[in-house]
Design an enzyme around this catalytic site. Structure first.
Site, mmCIF file in Angstrom:
data_model
loop_
_atom_site.group_PDB
_atom_site.id
_atom_site.type_symbol
_atom_site.label_atom_id
_atom_site.label_comp_id
_atom_site.label_asym_id
_atom_site.label_seq_id
_atom_site.Cartn_x
_atom_site.Cartn_y
_atom_site.Cartn_z
ATOM 1 N N HIS A 3 20.114 6.186 28.578
ATOM 2 C CA HIS A 3 19.553 7.436 28.052
ATOM 3 C C HIS A 3 18.074 7.207 27.757
ATOM 4 C CE1 HIS A 3 19.761 5.405 24.216
ATOM 5 N NE2 HIS A 3 21.061 5.226 24.353
ATOM 6 N N GLY B 188 16.428 6.559 25.218
ATOM 7 C CA GLY B 188 16.105 5.400 24.370
ATOM 8 C C GLY B 188 15.903 4.161 25.229
ATOM 9 N N HIS B 189 16.838 3.940 26.175
ATOM 10 C CA HIS B 189 16.662 2.836 27.129
ATOM 11 C C HIS B 189 15.417 3.078 27.982
ATOM 12 C CE1 HIS B 189 21.208 2.879 26.665
ATOM 13 N NE2 HIS B 189 20.909 1.653 26.310
ATOM 14 N N GLN C 164 20.681 -6.289 15.058
ATOM 15 C CA GLN C 164 20.725 -7.007 16.339
ATOM 16 C C GLN C 164 19.343 -7.569 16.680
ATOM 17 O OE1 GLN C 164 22.795 -5.659 19.995
ATOM 18 N NE2 GLN C 164 20.829 -4.886 20.644
ATOM 19 N N LEU D 193 19.147 8.499 19.526
ATOM 20 C CA LEU D 193 19.894 8.471 20.782
ATOM 21 C C LEU D 193 20.780 7.230 20.819
ATOM 22 C CD1 LEU D 193 17.444 9.599 23.610
ATOM 23 C CD2 LEU D 193 18.734 10.936 21.967
ATOM 24 N N SER E 266 24.339 5.640 23.354
ATOM 25 C CA SER E 266 25.334 5.903 24.405
ATOM 26 C C SER E 266 26.608 6.478 23.798
ATOM 27 C CB SER E 266 25.663 4.606 25.156
ATOM 28 O OG SER E 266 24.480 4.069 25.698
#
Ligand code: PAF
Length: 288
Positions: A36, A38-39, A155, A186, A188
């Site tokens: 999406h 964001g990626h 992360q 955003l 997934s």
């Protein structure tokens, strides 16, 4: 145009080695697919900063603490291939589980301390699985830079610490969260939300933004801010709060009094979908 798709470790290594011989710098964007915007932002930053951009799409089984979440994780590789082509990605590495884990995995990376709170407290083994697969990807691709979103702040902190503590020769580049017009980050996983769950989910970023404002206005008492946040969530019966925490942004440990920048992070459930989000907050100089 289409991005070249390779599946084996040998192929990705050969392609990257060829580029290195030409003197190219290598950027890696590790993802689990269902790409999406964001990626897309991670890819754009990588494209700007490095000559040869590799995107990995791999739903990593060892980072899921629940089998049903792994099985339900959205996968859409034909869309991902198109997405990468549109963003001028050079190579898409899409290994099968057997390519990444040809034998039972016996070596794992454990990042202590930073994984005790927030998601680490609720998803046993999750960050061990993330750190392990990210180190494998870094060793396979050997990028100069690797790009991670701030939406997954814990992360990001874990990966920064792992590469520092283990002397991994890569620069980890944080990239800002991309949000919908109403503030929702955003993810997934947003694809799994029904219309009413999506509506309820707005409260997550709203409560985080409200807390950021309160910290910016000089409130330094974490317990007080947590009570106010809880009141904000109480008004939204469509969400169940898993945690709402105010932590030190590098050690990821809860703070009681806010005297420097903090991450305010939360995880909520909308139906059977777990959502996380966070904001970096700084107190005004007077409150420090
Ligand atoms: O953020 C993700 O999509 C995953 O945790 C990552 C970093 C690709 C590791 O599987």
């Amino acid at each position: 145009v289409s991005a070249r798709v390779v599946r084996s470790v040998a192929e990705v290594r050969a392609a990257v080695a060829e580029e290195r011989r030409r003197g190219a710098t290598i950027g890696l964007v590790p993802t689990m697919g269902a790409l999406h915007a964001g990626h897309g932002r991670l890819m754009d930053v990588a494209r700007r900063e490095t000559d040869f951009v590799v995107v990995s799409v791999f739903v990593n089984p060892i980072q899921f603490d629940r089998q049903d979440d792994y099985e339900r994780y959205p996968q859409d590789i034909s869309n991902d291939v198109e997405f990468c082509a549109a963003r001028n990605v050079d190579l898409l590495f899409h290994p099968a589980v057997e390519d990444m884990y040809p034998a039972p995995q016996r070596a794992f990376v454990e990042v202590e301390g930073l994984t005790e709170h927030l998601c680490g407290a609720f998803r046993p083994g999750h960050f061990r699985g993330v750190a392990t697969v990210v180190l494998k990807l870094l060793n396979i691709v050997r990028p100069d830079r690797a790009y991670f979103g701030e939406k997954d702040a814990q992360q990001l902190a874990v990966i920064e610490r792992m590469t520092r503590d283990l002397n991994v020769p890569v620069e980890i580049v944080p990239v800002a969260t991309v949000r919908e017009a109403d503030g929702m980050a955003l993810s997934s996983r947003n694809r799994r939300l029904s219309a009413s769950e999506r509506q309820a989910a707005r409260t997550l970023s709203r409560v985080l933004f409200a807390t950021r404002e309160r910290i910016g206005a000089g409130c330094v008492d974490a317990a007080q801010l947590k009570r106010e946040a809880q009141a904000g969530f109480d008004g939204e019966p469509g969400l169940r709060v898993e945690y709402f925490e105010i932590v030190d942004p590098t050690e990821m440990r809860p703070v009681e009094r806010i005297s420097a920048a903090v991450r305010v992070a939360a995880a909520v459930w909308a139906g059977s979908t777990r959502l996380i989000d966070n904001v970096l907050c700084a107190p005004p100089a007077a409150a420090r």
